[in-house]
Design an enzyme around this catalytic site. Sequence first.
Site, short mmCIF file in Angstrom:
data_model
loop_
_atom_site.label_atom_id
_atom_site.label_comp_id
_atom_site.label_asym_id
_atom_site.label_seq_id
_atom_site.Cartn_x
_atom_site.Cartn_y
_atom_site.Cartn_z
N SER A 58 -3.94 -40.39 54.95
CA SER A 58 -2.75 -40.62 55.77
C SER A 58 -1.75 -39.48 55.69
CB SER A 58 -2.09 -41.95 55.39
OG SER A 58 -1.81 -41.99 54.02
N CYS A 88 -7.50 -48.43 57.68
CA CYS A 88 -7.24 -47.81 56.38
C CYS A 88 -6.09 -46.79 56.47
CB CYS A 88 -8.55 -47.23 55.84
SG CYS A 88 -8.53 -47.07 54.06
N ARG A 114 -0.42 -47.52 49.25
CA ARG A 114 -1.59 -46.61 49.30
C ARG A 114 -2.43 -46.76 48.03
NH1 ARG A 114 -0.05 -40.62 50.51
NH2 ARG A 114 -2.30 -40.48 50.82
N ILE A 143 -12.59 -48.15 51.06
CA ILE A 143 -12.70 -46.82 50.47
C ILE A 143 -11.31 -46.32 50.11
CG2 ILE A 143 -13.51 -44.46 50.80
CD1 ILE A 143 -15.40 -45.57 52.94
N ARG A 144 -11.05 -46.24 48.83
CA ARG A 144 -9.70 -45.87 48.36
C ARG A 144 -8.66 -46.52 49.29
NH1 ARG A 144 -6.96 -41.05 48.21
NH2 ARG A 144 -8.61 -40.05 49.37
N HIS A 179 -13.04 -50.65 56.56
CA HIS A 179 -13.63 -49.76 57.57
C HIS A 179 -14.78 -50.42 58.33
CE1 HIS A 179 -11.92 -45.78 56.30
NE2 HIS A 179 -11.78 -46.42 55.16
N GLU A 181 -16.05 -49.51 60.99
CA GLU A 181 -16.89 -48.47 61.60
C GLU A 181 -17.94 -47.94 60.62
OE1 GLU A 181 -14.00 -48.05 60.35
OE2 GLU A 181 -13.79 -46.03 59.52
N1 GLN Z 1 -6.28 -43.47 50.41
C1 GLN Z 1 -6.16 -42.95 51.74
C2 GLN Z 1 -4.69 -42.71 52.08
O1 GLN Z 1 -3.81 -43.08 51.33
C3 GLN Z 1 -6.78 -43.86 52.77
C4 GLN Z 1 -8.27 -43.92 52.56
C5 GLN Z 1 -9.07 -44.26 53.77
O2 GLN Z 1 -8.61 -44.15 54.91
N2 GLN Z 1 -10.30 -44.61 53.52
O3 GLN Z 1 -4.43 -42.17 53.09
#
Ligand code: GLN
Length: 224
Positions: A58, A88, A114, A143-144, A179, A181
């Site tokens: 982001s 995300c 985040r 994912i994170r 996600h 996708e």
């Molecule tokens: N951790 C990412 C962020 O803070 C987002 C991760 C993602 O889009 N898979 O932007």
Amino acid sequence: MTLHLVSDKPSVIGVLDLQGGVHEHLEHLEQLGVSYKRVKHPSDFADLAGLIIPGGESSCLSRLLNIFEIKNVILEAHRKGMKIWGTCAGAILLAREVVGETPCLDLIDIKIERNGFGSQLDSFVSEALIPAVSAQPVPLTFIRAPKITDAGREVNILLRIDDYIAAAESENILVTVFHPELTGCLALHRYFAIKCGLKPAANSHNCIDPLWKSSSWTKHAGIA
Ligand code: GLN
């Protein structure tokens, strides 16, 4: 007098093509049978029915929005009726409040944190029923991922898990911290297309390409 039989209602979904999982969203829209295009320059945003802001990073995406001079273009297109779905990192860009940071687009009244689950190694896959979206459980890939920790009264919560909100929407904005996708499931893309006033092809079903299972993300919830 000329009769215009062709509707001029916007019918294309744009996928923001700056950074992150662009191709995978395009592929899902292709499978759904709706019109789509990559968007990144100001002129690309005219007459979009919807915009997908993909996952990625982001902080990077918000800098690129400024460098490409499209932040205000997106806000203006949204004011004119363009729906937006953020996955995300995209959800982080759309949030009203980002813990410890300045919000970017501020288009949906959610508070988001985040990296709410930890580092990249804490990424995982799971599944859940999202009744508004599909009668079948939907595979979820985190994912994170961020956590949505609060939402305003006008926000409709689509999926709550434990202490966080994983999917939510307002009239014009959809956010998912996972996600879709990166799974073989089209249910959320279908849901967004319909939110945009489009008609996915009747023969496009919601799922499930079994190949996605083997190429899926790191940890499977419940497996040691
Ligand atoms: N951790 C990412 C962020 O803070 C987002 C991760 C993602 O889009 N898979 O932007």
